[in-house]
Enzyme design. Structure first.
Site, mmCIF file in Angstrom:
data_model
loop_
_atom_site.group_PDB
_atom_site.id
_atom_site.type_symbol
_atom_site.label_atom_id
_atom_site.label_comp_id
_atom_site.label_asym_id
_atom_site.label_seq_id
_atom_site.Cartn_x
_atom_site.Cartn_y
_atom_site.Cartn_z
ATOM 1 N N ASP A 1 6.942 1.130 1.949
ATOM 2 C CA ASP A 1 6.656 0.165 0.876
ATOM 3 C C ASP A 1 7.523 0.473 -0.347
ATOM 4 O O ASP A 1 8.062 -0.434 -0.983
ATOM 5 C CB ASP A 1 5.187 0.234 0.425
ATOM 6 C CG ASP A 1 4.197 0.024 1.544
ATOM 7 O OD1 ASP A 1 3.641 -1.075 1.644
ATOM 8 O OD2 ASP A 1 3.961 0.987 2.285
ATOM 9 N N HIS B 1 9.769 0.352 8.204
ATOM 10 C CA HIS B 1 9.150 -0.924 8.564
ATOM 11 C C HIS B 1 9.221 -1.968 7.448
ATOM 12 O O HIS B 1 9.753 -3.064 7.623
ATOM 13 C CB HIS B 1 7.665 -0.714 8.896
ATOM 14 C CG HIS B 1 7.372 0.349 9.886
ATOM 15 N ND1 HIS B 1 7.534 0.174 11.242
ATOM 16 C CD2 HIS B 1 6.886 1.610 9.720
ATOM 17 C CE1 HIS B 1 7.170 1.278 11.877
ATOM 18 N NE2 HIS B 1 6.772 2.159 10.976
ATOM 19 N N ASP B 2 8.623 -1.620 6.308
ATOM 20 C CA ASP B 2 8.386 -2.612 5.259
ATOM 21 C C ASP B 2 9.670 -3.134 4.629
ATOM 22 O O ASP B 2 9.704 -4.249 4.094
ATOM 23 C CB ASP B 2 7.474 -2.022 4.180
ATOM 24 C CG ASP B 2 6.107 -1.637 4.724
ATOM 25 O OD1 ASP B 2 5.738 -2.145 5.798
ATOM 26 O OD2 ASP B 2 5.418 -0.826 4.083
ATOM 27 N N ASN C 1 -2.533 2.539 3.725
ATOM 28 C CA ASN C 1 -2.043 3.873 4.075
ATOM 29 C C ASN C 1 -2.973 4.958 3.549
ATOM 30 O O ASN C 1 -3.251 5.941 4.240
ATOM 31 C CB ASN C 1 -0.629 4.072 3.519
ATOM 32 C CG ASN C 1 0.394 3.232 4.262
ATOM 33 O OD1 ASN C 1 0.281 3.008 5.461
ATOM 34 N ND2 ASN C 1 1.402 2.766 3.533
ATOM 35 N N PHE D 1 -0.803 -0.705 12.870
ATOM 36 C CA PHE D 1 -1.745 -0.250 11.843
ATOM 37 C C PHE D 1 -2.166 -1.357 10.880
ATOM 38 O O PHE D 1 -3.361 -1.572 10.653
ATOM 39 C CB PHE D 1 -1.132 0.922 11.064
ATOM 40 C CG PHE D 1 -1.980 1.400 9.912
ATOM 41 C CD1 PHE D 1 -3.069 2.236 10.132
ATOM 42 C CD2 PHE D 1 -1.689 1.016 8.606
ATOM 43 C CE1 PHE D 1 -3.855 2.682 9.077
ATOM 44 C CE2 PHE D 1 -2.469 1.451 7.542
ATOM 45 C CZ PHE D 1 -3.548 2.282 7.782
ATOM 46 N N ASN D 2 -1.203 -2.054 10.259
ATOM 47 C CA ASN D 2 -1.558 -3.023 9.212
ATOM 48 C C ASN D 2 -2.500 -4.101 9.729
ATOM 49 O O ASN D 2 -3.418 -4.528 9.021
ATOM 50 C CB ASN D 2 -0.299 -3.698 8.655
ATOM 51 C CG ASN D 2 0.474 -2.810 7.707
ATOM 52 O OD1 ASN D 2 -0.014 -1.780 7.256
ATOM 53 N ND2 ASN D 2 1.699 -3.202 7.416
ATOM 54 N N ASP E 1 0.847 -1.196 0.000
ATOM 55 C CA ASP E 1 0.000 0.000 0.000
ATOM 56 C C ASP E 1 0.886 1.252 0.000
ATOM 57 O O ASP E 1 0.846 2.039 0.927
ATOM 58 C CB ASP E 1 -0.967 0.002 1.198
ATOM 59 C CG ASP E 1 -0.248 -0.062 2.540
ATOM 60 O OD1 ASP E 1 0.952 -0.446 2.586
ATOM 61 O OD2 ASP E 1 -0.875 0.281 3.568
ATOM 62 N N THR F 1 3.030 -5.982 2.800
ATOM 63 C CA THR F 1 3.518 -4.914 3.670
ATOM 64 C C THR F 1 2.424 -3.893 3.977
ATOM 65 O O THR F 1 2.711 -2.775 4.393
ATOM 66 C CB THR F 1 4.730 -4.218 3.022
ATOM 67 O OG1 THR F 1 4.401 -3.803 1.693
ATOM 68 C CG2 THR F 1 5.925 -5.160 2.972
#
Length: 313
Positions: free
Chosen positions: A16, A239-240, A41, A165-166, A11, A125
């Site tokens: 990402d 993060h991703d 996102n 969040f994800n 996303d 992700t």
């Protein structure tokens, strides 16, 4: 070296975008079968446009398939306060000439996994909606999935006190994935908050003289400001990128095989990933959980990857 076939489900999203850059680099050992997008996102249409822009920037000739416009059960939530109104605020990229494919992302995932001669690794992700829907619609594909390497969850939250969040955006989908029996590798906030691109790291990563390094620098500058304003953290955790870094160099990470359960009913804990680090439940492990990362080697590798993007090629 034989490359590992992957589908990047995302996303985009600043982090990402960086994950795609890693996967598409000369240093990569990944064969990208396609990119699928999901609402997360920001709205799925914007995420798809961002994916197309990234592909054009990287000259990455892979299909982009748009997927789920919202979670399986609950209303959508988006994170414009972190990623901006476009989902990838900061850099200015032209509108893409490349267009998305007509086939829905879920059907692309099913068809690709079913028809592949080698097992396929799924790399989500964003929220896990597309992956869950594919597993529900075509449970037979489980046998040809090598692994699901995902960013999500953790032992603490960033969207609520309990939930990342994800996972929070579509906990019902996450529950399907975690209970699927497919091998999982999980990169949650515990490890992603160990790779924060602070000012020193941003300066270091901007040193390679090419447009991809400039793009990454602009991504990290916006992302870092957003994290400073919203969380008081000096820099953005990428993060991703942990997912694709792991696929390139698994020894960067300390992993533990544990049971992870998804909370879908709690008033204050919806979207929580209950990570059984101390083996208190007696439940069978279902997830390789990333506990730590060699930060210096992580940044060394990322800098090496950025250097491979030579404008003269």
């Amino acid at each position: 070296m034989e490359k590992r076939k992957v589908i990047l489900d995302c996303d985009p999203g600043h982090d990402d975008a960086i994950s795609i850059i890693i996967a598409a680099s000369e240093r990569s050992t990944l064969d990208i079968a396609g990119i699928t997008t999901v609402a997360g996102n920001v709205e799925v249409g914007k995420n798809t446009v961002n994916a197309l822009k990234i592909c054009e920037l990287l000259k990455l000739d892979v299909p982009v398939h748009q997927g789920a416009a919202g979670p399986m059960v609950k209303p959508s939530e988006i994170a414009t306060e972190i990623h901006g109104s476009t989902g990838m605020d900061g850099p200015e990229l032209p509108e893409p000439d490349k267009t998305k494919e007509e086939q829905h992302a879920v059907d692309f995932i099913i068809k690709t996994v079913r028809s592949s001669k080698e097992k396929v690794t799924l790399v989500p992700t964003g929220p896990l909606t597309n992956i869950a829907l594919a597993l529900i619609k075509a449970p037979d594909i489980k046998d040809n999935i090598e692994e699901i390497v995902l960013m999500g969850g953790g032992t603490f939250g960033n969207w609520t006190p309990a939930a990342e969040f994800n996972i929070y955006v579509d906990a019902e989908a996450a529950k399907v994935v975690y209970e699927s029996g497919v091998p999982l590798a999980m990169f949650g906030l515990d490890v992603t908050h160990q790779v924060i691109a602070d000012k020193e790291i941003q300066k270091r990563l901007s040193s390679p003289d090419n447009e991809i390094a400039v793009f990454v620098s602009e991504l990290l500058e916006f992302f870092g400001r957003a994290y400073k304003d919203h969380f008081g953290i000096e820099g953005g955790p990428i993060h991703d990128a942990c997912t694709t870094m792991y696929l390139l160099e698994p020894d960067l990470f300390d992993m533990k095989h544990v049971n992870v359960s998804i909370e879908t009913k709690g008033e204050f804990t919806y979207g929580m990933t209950a990570v059984d680090l101390l083996e208190t439940t007696g439940l069978e492990p279902n997830t390789m959980f990333a506990r730590s990362v060699d930060q210096e080697k992580f940044w060394d590798l990322f800098e090496e990857i950025l250097v491979t993007y030579n404008e003269d090629e």
